[in-house]
Write a protein that holds these residues in place. Structure first.
Motif, PDB file in Angstrom:
ATOM      1  N   LYS A 189       6.020   3.123   1.117  1.00  0.00           N
ATOM      2  CA  LYS A 189       5.497   1.771   0.892  1.00  0.00           C
ATOM      3  C   LYS A 189       5.182   1.173   2.257  1.00  0.00           C
ATOM      4  N   ILE A 190       3.921   0.776   2.421  1.00  0.00           N
ATOM      5  CA  ILE A 190       3.419   0.317   3.708  1.00  0.00           C
ATOM      6  C   ILE A 190       2.890  -1.112   3.540  1.00  0.00           C
ATOM      7  N   PRO A 191       3.178  -2.019   4.480  1.00  0.00           N
ATOM      8  CA  PRO A 191       2.570  -3.353   4.407  1.00  0.00           C
ATOM      9  C   PRO A 191       1.053  -3.253   4.581  1.00  0.00           C
ATOM     10  N   TYR A 192       0.307  -3.970   3.777  1.00  0.00           N
ATOM     11  CA  TYR A 192      -1.157  -3.961   3.806  1.00  0.00           C
ATOM     12  C   TYR A 192      -1.636  -5.363   4.093  1.00  0.00           C
ATOM     13  N   THR A 193      -2.461  -5.523   5.115  1.00  0.00           N
ATOM     14  CA  THR A 193      -2.986  -6.847   5.438  1.00  0.00           C
ATOM     15  C   THR A 193      -4.464  -6.758   5.780  1.00  0.00           C
ATOM     16  N   LEU A 248       0.881  -1.152   0.000  1.00  0.00           N
ATOM     17  CA  LEU A 248       0.000   0.000   0.000  1.00  0.00           C
ATOM     18  C   LEU A 248       0.923   1.207   0.000  1.00  0.00           C
ATOM     19  N   PHE A 249       0.641   2.183  -0.829  1.00  0.00           N
ATOM     20  CA  PHE A 249       1.494   3.360  -0.917  1.00  0.00           C
ATOM     21  C   PHE A 249       0.742   4.572  -0.404  1.00  0.00           C
ATOM     22  N   LEU A 250       1.318   5.234   0.590  1.00  0.00           N
ATOM     23  CA  LEU A 250       0.787   6.506   1.067  1.00  0.00           C
ATOM     24  C   LEU A 250       1.592   7.611   0.407  1.00  0.00           C
ATOM     25  N   THR A 251       0.924   8.622  -0.147  1.00  0.00           N
ATOM     26  CA  THR A 251       1.631   9.752  -0.742  1.00  0.00           C
ATOM     27  C   THR A 251       1.224  11.025  -0.025  1.00  0.00           C
ATOM     28  N   TYR A 252       2.219  11.873   0.191  1.00  0.00           N
ATOM     29  CA  TYR A 252       2.000  13.169   0.838  1.00  0.00           C
ATOM     30  C   TYR A 252       3.056  14.135   0.327  1.00  0.00           C
TER      31      TYR A 252
END
Length: 143
Positions: free
Chosen positions: A69-73, A59-63
């Motif tokens: 890049k974030i782990p998504y579960t 999962l990608f958070l953009t700001y």
């Protein structure tokens, strides 16, 4: 889900701190202690989780033009509870209890999810603190 694929983001909008929402699924969170240390865990609301594919992946958070890049579960024991472990994002952006974040889903597929974030700091500007002079709910501060 198909309507969320490859939604173009204007380049200048990616780098701006605030922008109007596009109408895609979004949610907001006022950060509490439980969102921060020690686990830095964020649970997505059910209405947003229902829009996401049931896979484990990135999962990608953009700001402000930067991407994390974030782990998504998806926790099957909790039904369809979506968890984001966002330690690096929170630390890099100096998030703390009382700040608010607006999360807007911009792209969604079986290979990855992209979410734009707006951060609203909970700090009241120090320049205005002196002018409060006993402000109360019946005496709002007008900016």
């Amino acid at each position: 889900m198909d309507s969320l694929r490859n939604i173009p983001i204007q380049k200048n909008a990616c780098e701006e701190e605030f922008w109007p929402l596009s109408g895609q699924p979004c949610f907001n969170v006022i950060l509490r202690k439980t969102h921060m240390r020690p686990t830095y865990t964020l649970y997505l609301p059910a209405k947003v989780s229902a829009s996401l594919p049931p896979f484990t992946g990135p999962l990608f958070l953009t700001y402000r033009g930067k991407k994390w890049k974030i782990p998504y579960t998806v926790d099957r024991k909790e039904g369809r509870r979506t968890t984001i472990k966002w330690r690096d994002f929170a630390i890099d952006n100096q998030l703390k209890e009382g700040d608010a974040c607006v999360f807007e889903l911009t792209e969604c597929s079986n290979t990855g999810i992209k979410i734009r974030v707006q951060i609203l700091k909970g700090d009241f500007p120090s320049q205005l603190l002196n002018s409060l002079d006993g402000a109360a709910p019946d005496k709002p501060i007008i900016l």
